[in-house]
Design a protein around this motif. Structure first.
Motif, PDB file in Angstrom:
ATOM      1  N   ARG A   1       0.683  -1.251  -0.052  1.00  0.00           N
ATOM      2  CA  ARG A   1       0.123  -0.052  -0.027  1.00  0.00           C
ATOM      3  C   ARG A   1       0.942   1.234  -0.004  1.00  0.00           C
ATOM      4  O   ARG A   1       0.427   2.254  -0.588  1.00  0.00           O
ATOM      5  N   ALA A   2       1.915   1.182   0.782  1.00  0.00           N
ATOM      6  CA  ALA A   2       2.652   2.411   0.915  1.00  0.00           C
ATOM      7  C   ALA A   2       4.386   2.248   1.222  1.00  0.00           C
ATOM      8  O   ALA A   2       4.634   0.901   1.867  1.00  0.00           O
ATOM      9  N   GLU A   3       5.363   2.799   0.808  1.00  0.00           N
ATOM     10  CA  GLU A   3       6.461   2.638   1.134  1.00  0.00           C
ATOM     11  C   GLU A   3       7.349   3.624   1.398  1.00  0.00           C
ATOM     12  O   GLU A   3       7.020   4.903   0.688  1.00  0.00           O
ATOM     13  N   MET A   4       8.194   3.661   2.360  1.00  0.00           N
ATOM     14  CA  MET A   4       8.954   4.937   2.720  1.00  0.00           C
ATOM     15  C   MET A   4      10.204   5.003   1.402  1.00  0.00           C
ATOM     16  O   MET A   4      10.717   3.983   1.326  1.00  0.00           O
ATOM     17  N   THR A   5      10.154   6.167   0.662  1.00  0.00           N
ATOM     18  CA  THR A   5      10.954   6.463  -0.549  1.00  0.00           C
ATOM     19  C   THR A   5      12.072   7.057  -0.055  1.00  0.00           C
ATOM     20  O   THR A   5      13.159   6.960  -0.836  1.00  0.00           O
ATOM     21  N   ALA A   6      12.403   7.671   1.050  1.00  0.00           N
ATOM     22  CA  ALA A   6      13.363   8.504   1.364  1.00  0.00           C
ATOM     23  C   ALA A   6      13.534   8.474   2.954  1.00  0.00           C
ATOM     24  O   ALA A   6      12.342   8.646   3.319  1.00  0.00           O
ATOM     25  N   ARG A   7      14.619   8.681   3.443  1.00  0.00           N
ATOM     26  CA  ARG A   7      14.956   9.131   4.879  1.00  0.00           C
ATOM     27  C   ARG A   7      15.726  10.549   5.041  1.00  0.00           C
ATOM     28  O   ARG A   7      16.680  10.421   4.072  1.00  0.00           O
ATOM     29  N   ASP A   8      15.625  10.960   5.922  1.00  0.00           N
ATOM     30  CA  ASP A   8      16.483  12.317   6.342  1.00  0.00           C
ATOM     31  C   ASP A   8      16.458  13.242   5.396  1.00  0.00           C
ATOM     32  O   ASP A   8      17.690  13.683   4.929  1.00  0.00           O
ATOM     33  N   VAL A   9      15.229  13.520   4.897  1.00  0.00           N
ATOM     34  CA  VAL A   9      15.153  14.388   3.848  1.00  0.00           C
ATOM     35  C   VAL A   9      14.280  15.759   4.147  1.00  0.00           C
ATOM     36  O   VAL A   9      13.382  15.111   5.138  1.00  0.00           O
ATOM     37  N   PRO A  10      14.004  16.618   3.761  1.00  0.00           N
ATOM     38  CA  PRO A  10      13.001  17.610   4.023  1.00  0.00           C
ATOM     39  C   PRO A  10      11.500  16.976   3.681  1.00  0.00           C
ATOM     40  O   PRO A  10      11.489  16.161   2.651  1.00  0.00           O
ATOM     41  N   VAL A  11      10.948  17.159   4.417  1.00  0.00           N
ATOM     42  CA  VAL A  11       9.430  16.671   4.412  1.00  0.00           C
ATOM     43  C   VAL A  11       8.316  17.523   4.871  1.00  0.00           C
ATOM     44  O   VAL A  11       8.618  18.744   5.307  1.00  0.00           O
ATOM     45  N   GLU A  12       7.079  17.532   4.391  1.00  0.00           N
ATOM     46  CA  GLU A  12       5.843  18.285   5.037  1.00  0.00           C
ATOM     47  C   GLU A  12       4.933  17.197   5.693  1.00  0.00           C
ATOM     48  O   GLU A  12       4.728  16.213   5.476  1.00  0.00           O
ATOM     49  N   CYS A  13       4.836  17.386   6.923  1.00  0.00           N
ATOM     50  CA  CYS A  13       4.185  16.574   7.844  1.00  0.00           C
ATOM     51  C   CYS A  13       3.140  17.322   8.876  1.00  0.00           C
ATOM     52  O   CYS A  13       3.399  18.381   9.203  1.00  0.00           O
ATOM     53  N   GLY A  14       2.003  17.206   8.614  1.00  0.00           N
ATOM     54  CA  GLY A  14       0.726  17.717   9.295  1.00  0.00           C
ATOM     55  C   GLY A  14       0.733  19.211   8.893  1.00  0.00           C
ATOM     56  O   GLY A  14       0.312  20.104   9.646  1.00  0.00           O
ATOM     57  N   GLY A  15       1.227  19.422   7.634  1.00  0.00           N
ATOM     58  CA  GLY A  15       1.193  20.870   7.202  1.00  0.00           C
ATOM     59  C   GLY A  15       2.253  21.723   7.535  1.00  0.00           C
ATOM     60  O   GLY A  15       2.367  22.847   7.275  1.00  0.00           O
ATOM     61  N   VAL A  16       3.350  21.179   8.084  1.00  0.00           N
ATOM     62  CA  VAL A  16       4.548  21.813   8.327  1.00  0.00           C
ATOM     63  C   VAL A  16       5.968  21.373   7.989  1.00  0.00           C
ATOM     64  O   VAL A  16       6.049  20.046   7.883  1.00  0.00           O
ATOM     65  N   ARG A  17       6.690  22.071   7.299  1.00  0.00           N
ATOM     66  CA  ARG A  17       8.011  21.578   6.584  1.00  0.00           C
ATOM     67  C   ARG A  17       8.861  21.206   7.905  1.00  0.00           C
ATOM     68  O   ARG A  17       9.053  22.021   8.790  1.00  0.00           O
ATOM     69  N   VAL A  18       9.447  20.120   7.933  1.00  0.00           N
ATOM     70  CA  VAL A  18      10.330  19.542   8.516  1.00  0.00           C
ATOM     71  C   VAL A  18      11.606  19.170   7.948  1.00  0.00           C
ATOM     72  O   VAL A  18      11.594  18.352   7.065  1.00  0.00           O
ATOM     73  N   GLU A  19      12.791  19.630   8.533  1.00  0.00           N
ATOM     74  CA  GLU A  19      14.178  19.237   8.055  1.00  0.00           C
ATOM     75  C   GLU A  19      14.808  18.595   8.977  1.00  0.00           C
ATOM     76  O   GLU A  19      14.659  18.423  10.086  1.00  0.00           O
ATOM     77  N   PRO A  20      15.588  17.463   8.504  1.00  0.00           N
ATOM     78  CA  PRO A  20      16.154  16.740   9.578  1.00  0.00           C
ATOM     79  C   PRO A  20      17.199  17.623  10.659  1.00  0.00           C
ATOM     80  O   PRO A  20      17.594  18.455  10.240  1.00  0.00           O
ATOM     81  N   GLY A  21      17.108  17.306  11.856  1.00  0.00           N
ATOM     82  CA  GLY A  21      17.807  18.215  12.708  1.00  0.00           C
ATOM     83  C   GLY A  21      16.877  19.217  13.576  1.00  0.00           C
ATOM     84  O   GLY A  21      17.194  19.777  14.435  1.00  0.00           O
TER      85      GLY A  21
END
Length: 221
Positions: free
Chosen positions: A146-166
Motif C-alpha cells: 500500500r505504501a513505502e518509505m521512499t527516502a529518509r533524512d530529507v526535508p518533508v511536510e508533515c501535518g502541514g509543516v515543513r520539517v528538515e532533519p535536525g
C-alpha cells in the motif's frame, strides 16, 4: 547547537503553546502541525531532533525486494533524543507506517518518540510501552503493498509543516510544534523567558489583580 540541548529537562518545563507563541514572534507562524495530529496518550510529551521519512502510495508488491528497506535503515540508525517524523500526506485509509515493532525498536535505540500525519496501529501495545506517538489516525492496515518509505533524512511536510532533519520537534496534549534548527537556541531562550512572565502573571491574577492590570505590566496573555 542542538547537541547541547538538555531535552529531558526542557521537556518538563516547555509546552507547545508557548513555543508556538514565540515562533509567531519570530515571524514563523506556520510551525504548528494541523489539529488532526494527536497523541496516542495525552499525558506523554516528546521533544527531540527530527529524523524524517517520506512515504508514497504503492499499488502492489514487487517480488524479490524488501518493501521495508528504507524504513528499517532509518529505525536502526536512531540515537538518543531522535524523533521519528513520518510524512504520509495526511491521514488516509492506506498508509499506517507505525506500529508495535517499530516502537519497540525505536525505544530500544533511545529515540524520544514518533510523529506521523498518517495512521498508526497496535495502539494497545504502544501505550503499554509508554512511547510517545503522535498520529493522524488509527487503522489496522500494514503498509506492505500500500505504501513505502521512499527516502529518509530529507526535508518533508508533515501535518502541514515543513520539517528538515535536525529541526526540533515538541509535542504535548495541545499539539506538535516544529522549531527550525537554525532558531533553536533563540526560541528556547525566549520561551523560557515567556514562561517566567506567565508565572508572574498567574501569581498576580491569583492574588486578585485585574487581567487588564496584569497585561499592562507584563504584556502576556
Amino acid at each position: 547547537m542542538t547537541a547541547d540541548i538538555d531535552f529531558k529537562a526542557l521537556k518538563a518545563v516547555l509546552y507547545s503553546a508557548v513555543l508556538s507563541d514565540v515562533l509567531d514572534s519570530f515571524g514563523r507562524a506556520d510551525q504548528a502541525m494541523r489539529p488532526f495530529v494527536r497523541p496516542l496518550d495525552e499525558d506523554k510529551v516528546l521533544f527531540g531532533r527530527a529524523r524524517t521519512g517520506l512515504y508514497a502510495n504503492v499499488y502492489g508488491i514487487t517480488e524479490g525486494r524488501n518493501p521495508y528497506e528504507v524504513e528499517i535503515a532509518l529505525v536502526d540508525d536512531l540515537v538518543e533524543d531522535d524523533i521519528v517524523v513520518l510524512a504520509c500526506d495526511g491521514p488516509t485509509t492506506r498508509i499506517a507506517p507505525w506500529g508495535e515493532l517499530l516502537t519497540t525498536a525505536a525505544r530500544c535505540r533511545g529515540a524520544g518518540g514518533c510523529v506521523t500525519d498518517g495512521l498508526v496501529r497496535d495502539v494497545r501495545h504502544i501505550r503499554r510501552l509508554g512511547f510517545p506517538v503522535f498520529h493522524g489516525g488509527i487503522g489496522p492496515l500494514d503498509t506492505k503493498g500500500r505504501a513505502e518509505m521512499t527516502a529518509r533524512d530529507v526535508p518533508v511536510e508533515c501535518g502541514g509543516v515543513r520539517v528538515e532533519p535536525g529541526d526540533l520537534v515538541f509535542g504535548d496534549v495541545d499539539g506538535v510544534v516544529v522549531i527550525p534548527h537554525a532558531l533553536a537556541g533563540e526560541v528556547i531562550a525566549a520561551a523560557l523567558d515567556k514562561i517566567n512572565g506567565e508565572n508572574r502573571s498567574r501569581e498576580h491574577l491569583e492574588q486578585g489583580m485585574l487581567l487588564g492590570e496584569v497585561y499592562a505590566r507584563y504584556g502576556i496573555l
